[in-house]
Design a protein around this motif. Structure first.
Motif, PDB file in Angstrom:
ATOM      1  N   GLU A 127     -22.897  33.860  76.128  1.00 48.63           N
ATOM      2  CA  GLU A 127     -22.191  34.376  77.358  1.00 48.63           C
ATOM      3  C   GLU A 127     -21.341  35.314  77.211  1.00 48.63           C
ATOM      4  OE1 GLU A 127     -20.751  30.913  79.655  1.00 48.63           O
ATOM      5  OE2 GLU A 127     -22.986  30.217  79.888  1.00 48.63           O
ATOM      6  N   GLY A 128     -20.555  35.127  76.071  1.00 47.65           N
ATOM      7  CA  GLY A 128     -19.441  36.026  75.605  1.00 47.65           C
ATOM      8  C   GLY A 128     -20.020  37.467  75.055  1.00 47.65           C
ATOM      9  N   ALA A 143      -9.224  42.019  76.284  1.00 42.22           N
ATOM     10  CA  ALA A 143      -9.297  40.646  76.593  1.00 42.22           C
ATOM     11  C   ALA A 143      -8.901  39.791  75.413  1.00 42.22           C
ATOM     12  CB  ALA A 143     -10.894  40.367  76.882  1.00 42.22           C
ATOM     13  N   VAL A 144      -9.499  40.084  74.019  1.00 47.22           N
ATOM     14  CA  VAL A 144      -8.780  39.220  72.927  1.00 47.22           C
ATOM     15  C   VAL A 144      -7.437  39.366  72.893  1.00 47.22           C
ATOM     16  CG1 VAL A 144      -8.787  39.339  70.582  1.00 47.22           C
ATOM     17  CG2 VAL A 144     -11.021  39.854  71.648  1.00 47.22           C
ATOM     18  N   THR A 145      -6.617  40.536  73.194  1.00 50.43           N
ATOM     19  CA  THR A 145      -5.040  40.622  72.966  1.00 50.43           C
ATOM     20  C   THR A 145      -4.356  39.576  74.003  1.00 50.43           C
ATOM     21  OG1 THR A 145      -5.488  43.040  72.347  1.00 50.43           O
ATOM     22  CG2 THR A 145      -3.336  42.257  72.993  1.00 50.43           C
ATOM     23  N   GLY A 204     -19.558  35.883  67.551  1.00 54.94           N
ATOM     24  CA  GLY A 204     -17.973  36.360  67.447  1.00 54.94           C
ATOM     25  C   GLY A 204     -18.262  37.788  66.704  1.00 54.94           C
ATOM     26  N   MET A 205     -18.727  37.823  65.627  1.00 54.40           N
ATOM     27  CA  MET A 205     -18.731  38.977  64.655  1.00 54.40           C
ATOM     28  C   MET A 205     -19.387  40.271  65.548  1.00 54.40           C
ATOM     29  SD  MET A 205     -19.422  37.612  60.979  1.00 54.40           S
ATOM     30  CE  MET A 205     -18.799  39.083  60.094  1.00 54.40           C
ATOM     31  N   THR A 206     -20.646  39.840  66.186  1.00 53.16           N
ATOM     32  CA  THR A 206     -21.441  40.964  67.312  1.00 53.16           C
ATOM     33  C   THR A 206     -20.072  41.489  67.941  1.00 53.16           C
ATOM     34  OG1 THR A 206     -23.246  39.698  66.503  1.00 53.16           O
ATOM     35  CG2 THR A 206     -23.451  41.687  68.197  1.00 53.16           C
ATOM     36  N   ILE A 207     -19.535  40.546  68.613  1.00 53.64           N
ATOM     37  CA  ILE A 207     -18.771  41.013  69.724  1.00 53.64           C
ATOM     38  C   ILE A 207     -17.417  41.857  69.197  1.00 53.64           C
ATOM     39  CG2 ILE A 207     -16.549  40.379  71.444  1.00 53.64           C
ATOM     40  CD1 ILE A 207     -18.437  37.710  71.814  1.00 53.64           C
ATOM     41  N   CYS A 208     -16.911  41.548  67.985  1.00 53.65           N
ATOM     42  CA  CYS A 208     -15.871  42.142  67.024  1.00 53.65           C
ATOM     43  C   CYS A 208     -16.565  43.467  66.886  1.00 53.65           C
ATOM     44  CB  CYS A 208     -15.697  41.544  65.829  1.00 53.65           C
ATOM     45  SG  CYS A 208     -14.415  42.347  65.088  1.00 53.65           S
ATOM     46  N   ALA A 209     -17.752  43.678  66.526  1.00 54.62           N
ATOM     47  CA  ALA A 209     -18.389  44.901  66.044  1.00 54.62           C
ATOM     48  C   ALA A 209     -18.399  45.830  67.281  1.00 54.62           C
ATOM     49  CB  ALA A 209     -19.883  44.756  65.390  1.00 54.62           C
ATOM     50  N   LEU A 210     -18.767  45.513  68.542  1.00 51.54           N
ATOM     51  CA  LEU A 210     -18.734  46.131  69.677  1.00 51.54           C
ATOM     52  C   LEU A 210     -17.414  46.542  69.930  1.00 51.54           C
ATOM     53  CD1 LEU A 210     -21.079  44.087  72.183  1.00 51.54           C
ATOM     54  CD2 LEU A 210     -21.755  46.064  70.799  1.00 51.54           C
ATOM     55  N   ALA A 211     -16.356  45.786  69.899  1.00 53.01           N
ATOM     56  CA  ALA A 211     -14.816  46.297  70.163  1.00 53.01           C
ATOM     57  C   ALA A 211     -14.417  47.142  69.219  1.00 53.01           C
ATOM     58  CB  ALA A 211     -14.132  44.850  70.063  1.00 53.01           C
ATOM     59  N   VAL A 212     -14.865  47.358  67.903  1.00 47.24           N
ATOM     60  CA  VAL A 212     -14.229  48.285  67.155  1.00 47.24           C
ATOM     61  C   VAL A 212     -15.000  49.349  66.340  1.00 47.24           C
ATOM     62  CG1 VAL A 212     -12.367  46.688  66.121  1.00 47.24           C
ATOM     63  CG2 VAL A 212     -14.769  46.798  64.923  1.00 47.24           C
ATOM     64  N   ASP A 213     -16.196  49.293  67.256  1.00 47.88           N
ATOM     65  CA  ASP A 213     -17.520  50.321  66.863  1.00 47.88           C
ATOM     66  C   ASP A 213     -17.874  50.133  65.368  1.00 47.88           C
ATOM     67  OD1 ASP A 213     -17.776  51.958  68.920  1.00 47.88           O
ATOM     68  OD2 ASP A 213     -16.104  53.294  68.859  1.00 47.88           O
ATOM     69  N   ALA A 214     -18.242  49.044  64.884  1.00 53.93           N
ATOM     70  CA  ALA A 214     -18.566  48.894  63.335  1.00 53.93           C
ATOM     71  C   ALA A 214     -20.076  48.722  63.575  1.00 53.93           C
ATOM     72  CB  ALA A 214     -18.010  47.573  62.785  1.00 53.93           C
ATOM     73  N   THR A 215     -20.713  48.775  62.724  1.00 58.11           N
ATOM     74  CA  THR A 215     -22.232  48.794  62.500  1.00 58.11           C
ATOM     75  C   THR A 215     -22.767  47.757  61.420  1.00 58.11           C
ATOM     76  OG1 THR A 215     -22.258  50.873  61.247  1.00 58.11           O
ATOM     77  CG2 THR A 215     -22.909  51.086  63.584  1.00 58.11           C
ATOM     78  N   GLN A 216     -21.746  47.549  60.467  1.00 56.88           N
ATOM     79  CA  GLN A 216     -22.178  46.421  59.530  1.00 56.88           C
ATOM     80  C   GLN A 216     -21.059  45.457  59.125  1.00 56.88           C
ATOM     81  OE1 GLN A 216     -24.828  46.897  57.133  1.00 56.88           O
ATOM     82  NE2 GLN A 216     -24.082  44.703  56.196  1.00 56.88           N
ATOM     83  N   LEU A 309     -12.865  30.803  62.059  1.00 61.69           N
ATOM     84  CA  LEU A 309     -12.659  30.504  63.279  1.00 61.69           C
ATOM     85  C   LEU A 309     -12.058  31.387  64.415  1.00 61.69           C
ATOM     86  CD1 LEU A 309     -10.771  27.024  62.307  1.00 61.69           C
ATOM     87  CD2 LEU A 309     -13.341  27.427  62.678  1.00 61.69           C
ATOM     88  N   THR A 310     -11.257  32.368  63.778  1.00 63.44           N
ATOM     89  CA  THR A 310     -11.049  33.300  64.715  1.00 63.44           C
ATOM     90  C   THR A 310     -12.073  34.105  65.299  1.00 63.44           C
ATOM     91  OG1 THR A 310      -9.270  33.821  63.028  1.00 63.44           O
ATOM     92  CG2 THR A 310      -9.329  35.409  64.750  1.00 63.44           C
ATOM     93  N   LEU A 311     -13.245  34.468  64.577  1.00 64.18           N
ATOM     94  CA  LEU A 311     -14.317  35.346  65.214  1.00 64.18           C
ATOM     95  C   LEU A 311     -14.962  34.330  66.114  1.00 64.18           C
ATOM     96  CD1 LEU A 311     -15.107  37.007  61.965  1.00 64.18           C
ATOM     97  CD2 LEU A 311     -14.609  38.061  63.849  1.00 64.18           C
ATOM     98  N   ALA A 312     -15.310  33.030  65.808  1.00 63.95           N
ATOM     99  CA  ALA A 312     -15.869  32.301  66.673  1.00 63.95           C
ATOM    100  C   ALA A 312     -14.984  32.202  67.868  1.00 63.95           C
ATOM    101  CB  ALA A 312     -15.980  30.648  65.666  1.00 63.95           C
ATOM    102  N   ALA A 313     -13.810  31.857  67.773  1.00 66.21           N
ATOM    103  CA  ALA A 313     -13.117  31.766  69.029  1.00 66.21           C
ATOM    104  C   ALA A 313     -13.200  32.759  69.925  1.00 66.21           C
ATOM    105  CB  ALA A 313     -11.365  31.397  68.826  1.00 66.21           C
ATOM    106  N   VAL A 314     -13.383  33.951  69.472  1.00 64.17           N
ATOM    107  CA  VAL A 314     -13.784  35.057  70.460  1.00 64.17           C
ATOM    108  C   VAL A 314     -14.859  35.027  71.396  1.00 64.17           C
ATOM    109  CG1 VAL A 314     -14.512  37.555  70.235  1.00 64.17           C
ATOM    110  CG2 VAL A 314     -12.670  36.808  68.739  1.00 64.17           C
TER     111      VAL A 314
END
Lengths: 517, 155
Positions: A127-128, A143-145, A204-216, A309-314
Motif C-alpha cells: 500500500e505504501g 512524508a518521511v520527514t 521500503g527500499m523501492t519507496i526510498c529509490a523513488l524518493a531520491v531518484d536512485a535506480t540501483q 528496520l528504518t527502510l521497513a518502517a517507511v
C-alpha cells in the motif's frame, strides 16, 4: 483438513522446528490425518518456539514450545481450539506477551508465509508503494520527514533529512543501500524481519529509490545469516517477476534493481562507510566524514545508507501516513522501537512498543526476569558498544535522549540481561578484546588502544599497580572516545566506563575489598 | 570441502570471468571460490588480480581483512561458537572451554581427523536462546556441554 503453521525462522529451527515439522508430517500420515503444513516466519516470541499454530476459521491457536517428542501426543490429544493439552496456549492473538505490543513493523511477522506476495498484500503490504508511485520525490521525502522517523541502526539520525540530502545532490547515478550487517550481540530484529517479512524491506527500499531518484540498490547482508539470504534471494526473484522490482516498476516508467551482497564476517562493516568500502569490494576500512555518504557514498555517488528496520518502517509511514506513525513514541523519539530481549532472560524475543516504556518494565514484565531464576545484576543495552546499566538506571525510559542523558545508548535496541554471576571486570575486558579483534585498523586509538585496554584490565584483575592502572585506563578511554575515527573505537569505552563506574567492586580483586570469584 | 570436483584453476578462472564486470565484484568472487574450494589458494591471487584489474596486494589485503576468508584448507565442516555478550550471559564461556577441550583444538585450528575447523563468531542472531553454535549452515540454540557432545555425535 487441519492447517498447521511451524516457523522456518533461524531461532525456531535452532530449537528444532524442522524436526517438529517432519514429525508432524510423519505422525499425521501414520494416523491418516489430512494436514496442510505451512512454514511461516516467527512472531518473535522465541521463548515459545518452536510454536505450532493451527488455523480455525479466522483465528489461529497455538501450542508451544513444541519439541519433536511432543508431536505424537499432541496429535493423539487432537489439534483443536479447545485443547486441554498442557502445551496449549489458546488464541495466538490473546497471548499477552504478544497482545501487549504495538506492532507496526512486525505486524506480519509470523502471520504470513514470508514468500507469498498475496498474503503480504492482504495484510497491507505494498500500500505504501502504491501511494508513493502517485507522489513526487519531494512529497515522499516530506512524508518521511514529518513522521519523525530516525535511523534504527543506532545513530538515530533523522531519515527524512538524509533522504533530502541525497535527493538534492545532482547525479546520474544514485544508490539505496540497506545495512543488514546486524552484528550487535543481543540483536536479531533485522534477521527476524528479513526471514519473516522480506517484502517489507524490498518495498521500503523501492519507496526510498523513488524518493531520491536512485535506480540501483544493495542489501549488505552479514554472512552469519544464511537463512535470511535464502529468503531474500527468493523474495527478490518473486518481486521481479511481479514487476515490483526491475525495469518500469508497475508500469511507472521507473527502474529499481536490487541485489544482495554478502559480508564476510567483519563487525566493522556495519559502520556505514566501512560497509560502502566492502560493497565496493575492498577492505572494510572506515572512511573519513565528510564527505557524507549522502553526497559521496557508494562508488563516489550520492547514497542512502539505512538500517533494515528504518527502510521497513517507511512502508508503514507511506501506507498509513506520517501522522499515524508520529503518534507513537515519546519526546523526539517517534514511532515504535523494536526491542530485542536476550541473554539471561526467561521470556526472550522481539518486543515492539512505542518509545517511552522503562527498561525495568521490559525486562520484568515482558522478560519475566532471568532464565536462571537468579537476580538481574546488569543490563547491557545497545550492543557491544553500549553501556551496562545497574539497577539504579532501570527506570530510564526507552528514548534516545533519555539514554544519552544517563551515559548510555539505545543503539539498535538490543537488551542483554545478566544475572548476579556476571563478572563485570570480564565484561569490560571483553569489550576491549572485541574492539581489538574487530577494529579495521585505520586509526590508532582504536587499533592500539583496545589492545592496551585488555592488558590494563588484566593487570587490574591481578591487583598489579591497581590504582595507577585504573587511572591509565580512564585516560585510555578518554583517548579512544575523542580520538577514534568512528563509533567502534569511540564507543568501546562506554561499556568499560559503565562497568567501572557502576560495579567498582568487581575491579577490586586481590585487594581484600572486592568480590572474589 | 572441495565440493565441485573441478580443478581449482578452473573454479578460479570461471569465478573471475563471472564477476570481472560486476561493480565491487571482489567479495562475491572470493565467496564463490571459497564455496567451491573451501579456501582461497595463495596462487590464485595472481589470476584474481589480473582478471579484476587490481594489484596482488589489493586482493591479498581483502582476503586477509575478512574473518570468513581462509587461505588454507579447513576441516570438512566449520564449527562456530558464539563468543558475544548475550551468549556469555548464559554460559558460553564454559561452553567455549568445553568445545576446545573436546575437539582438542583452539580457534582457527582443524581437528586431527580433518573433520572440523573451530572458529569464533560474534553473534548469530539467536540471542534470546543462547548459547549458540553454528555447524556448517545450521544454527543450534541453548547449547551446553552435553548438548554439544550430542550434536557432535549426530553428525
Amino acid at each position: 483438513m487441519v492447517k498447521i503453521y511451524i516457523p522456518a525462522d533461524t531461532t525456531a529451527c535452532a530449537l528444532g522446528a524442522d524436526k517438529v515439522a517432519a514429525e508432524v508430517a510423519l505422525q499425521a500420515q501414520k494416523r491418516g490425518l489430512d494436514v496442510e503444513l505451512k512454514r511461516n516466519g516467527s512472531r518473535g516470541a522465541f521463548w515459545l518456539e518452536p510454536l505450532l499454530e493451527i488455523e480455525s476459521g479466522e483465528d489461529r491457536f497455538a501450542f508451544g514450545p513444541v519439541y519433536p517428542g511432543d508431536v505424537a501426543g499432541l496429535l493423539d490429544a487432537g489439534l483443536h481450539e479447545s485443547s486441554e493439552h498442557p502445551l496449549f496456549l489458546g488464541r495466538v492473538t490473546d497471548i499477552e506477551w504478544l497482545s501487549r505490543q504495538d506492532r507496526l513493523t512486525f505486524s506480519r511477522a509470523g502471520v504470513i508465509d514470508p514468500l507469498s506476495l498475496d498474503e503480504y498484500r492482504r495484510e497491507g503490504g505494498y500500500e505504501g508503494l502504491d501511494k508513493a508511485l502517485a507522489m513526487t520525490a519531494g512529497e515522499i521525502v516530506e512524508a518521511v520527514t514529518d513522521s519523525g522517523l530516525r535511523g534504527r541502526g543506532g545513530a538515530a539520525f533523522p531519515t527524512g533529512i538524509k533522504w533530502r540530502t541525497v535527493l538534492n545532490t545532482p547525479s546520474d547515478q544514485k544508490y539505496v543501500t540497506a545495512n543488514a550487517d546486524e552484528g550487535d550481540s543481543g540483536t536479531f530484529a533485522d534477521r527476524l524481519l528479513m526471514e519473516a517479512d522480506p517484502f517489507q524491506l524490498i518495498e521500503g527500499m523501492t519507496i526510498c529509490a523513488l524518493a531520491v531518484d536512485a535506480t540501483q540498490g544493495y542489501i549488505y547482508l552479514r554472512s552469519e545469516y544464511p537463512k535470511a539470504l535464502q529468503v531474500l534471494n527468493q523474495a527478490i526473484a518473486i518481486a521481479e517477476a511481479a514487476n515490483l522490482l526491475g525495469s518500469d516498476i508497475c508500469g511507472s516508467g521507473r527502474d529499481f534493481h536490487l541485489q544482495i551482497r554478502v559480508g564476510a564476517g567483519a563487525y566493522i562493516c556495519g559502520e556505514e562507510t566501512s560497509m560502502l568500502e566492502s560493497l565496493e569490494g575492498k577492505r572494510g576500512l572506515v572512511r573519513f566524514k565528510p564527505p557524507l555518504p549522502a553526497i559521496e557514498g557508494l562508488f563516489g555517488e550520492p547514497t542512502v545508507v539505512n538500517n533494515v528496520l528504518t527502510l521497513a518502517a517507511v512502508s508503514t509511514v507511506l501506507a498509513k501516513g506520517a501522522a499515524y506513525y508520529q503518534d507513537y513514541g515519546s519526546g523526539r523519539s517517534r514511532g515504535t522501537l523494536s526491542v530485542q530481549l536476550s541473554g539471561n532472560i526467561r521470556r526472550g524475543g522481539l518486543v515492539e512498543i512505542p518509545f517511552g516504556a522503562s527498561l525495568r518494565e521490559l525486562v520484568e514484565d515482558f522478560g519475566g526476569g532471568t532464565a536462571s531464576g537468579r537476580p538481574v545484576r546488569a543490563i547491557q543495552v545497545g550492543g557491544p558498544l553500549g553501556a551496562y546499566l545497574p539497577e539504579s538506571q532501570w527506570d530510564t525510559p526507552l528514548d534516545y535522549e533519555a539514554f544519552t542523558d544517563v551515559g548510555a545508548m539505545l543503539g539498535h535496541g538490543g537488551v542483554v540481561v545478566f544475572d548476579d554471576n556476571v563478572d563485570m571486570l570480564e565484561q569490560a575486558r571483553f569489550a576491549m578484546e572485541f574492539c581489538a579483534v574487530e577494529s579495521c585498523g585505520k586509526c590508532t586509538p582504536c587499533r592500539i588502544g583496545s589492545v592496551r585496554g585488555v592488558e590494563l584490565i588484566d593487570k587490574i584483575g591481578k591487583n598489579d599497580g591497581r590504582s595507577a592502572n585504573l587511572e591509565l585506563l580512564e585516560a585510555l578511554c578518554e583517548t579512544m572516545d575523542v580520538g577514534s575515527l568512528c563509533a567502534m573505537g569511540g564507543l568501546t569505552p562506554m561499556p568499560v566506563r559503565s562497568a567501572l563506574k557502576h560495579f567498582p567492586g568487581d575491579f577490586e580483586r586481590g585487594t581484600g575489598n572486592g568480590i572474589e570469584r | 570441502m572441495h565440493s565441485s570436483g573441478e580443478a581449482p584453476a578452473v573454479i578460479v578462472s570461471s569465478a573471475v570471468r563471472k564477476f570481472a564486470d560486476t561493480p565491487g565484484g571482489l567479495l562475491p568472487l572470493l565467496h564463490e571460490i571459497q564455496a567451491g574450494l573451501g579456501f582461497i589458494p595463495s596462487d590464485s591471487v595472481v589470476t584474481i588480480a589480473s582478471g579484476m584489474g587490481l594489484s596482488r596486494a589489493e586482493v591479498h589485503g581483502v582476503i586477509s581483512f575478512y574473518h570468513d576468508f581462509r587461505d588454507k584448507p579447513g576441516g570438512q565442516k566449520t564449527i562456530h561458537v558464539c563468543r558475544a555478550e548475550a551468549c556469555q550471559a548464559v554460559g558460553s564461556r564454559q561452553l567455549e572451554a568445553h568445545v576446545k577441550t573436546r575437539l582438542g583444538v583452539d580457534y582457527g585450528e582443524t581437528t586431527v581427523d580433518g573433520r572440523f575447523t573451530l572458529e569464533p563468531v560474534y553473534c548469530l542472531g539467536n540471542c534470546a536462546c543462547g548459547p549458540s553454535v553454528r555447524i556448517a549452515d545450521d544454527v543450534f540454540a541453548r547449547v551446553d556441554a552435553d548438548r554439544f557432545d550430542e550434536l557432535l555425535g549426530d553428525i
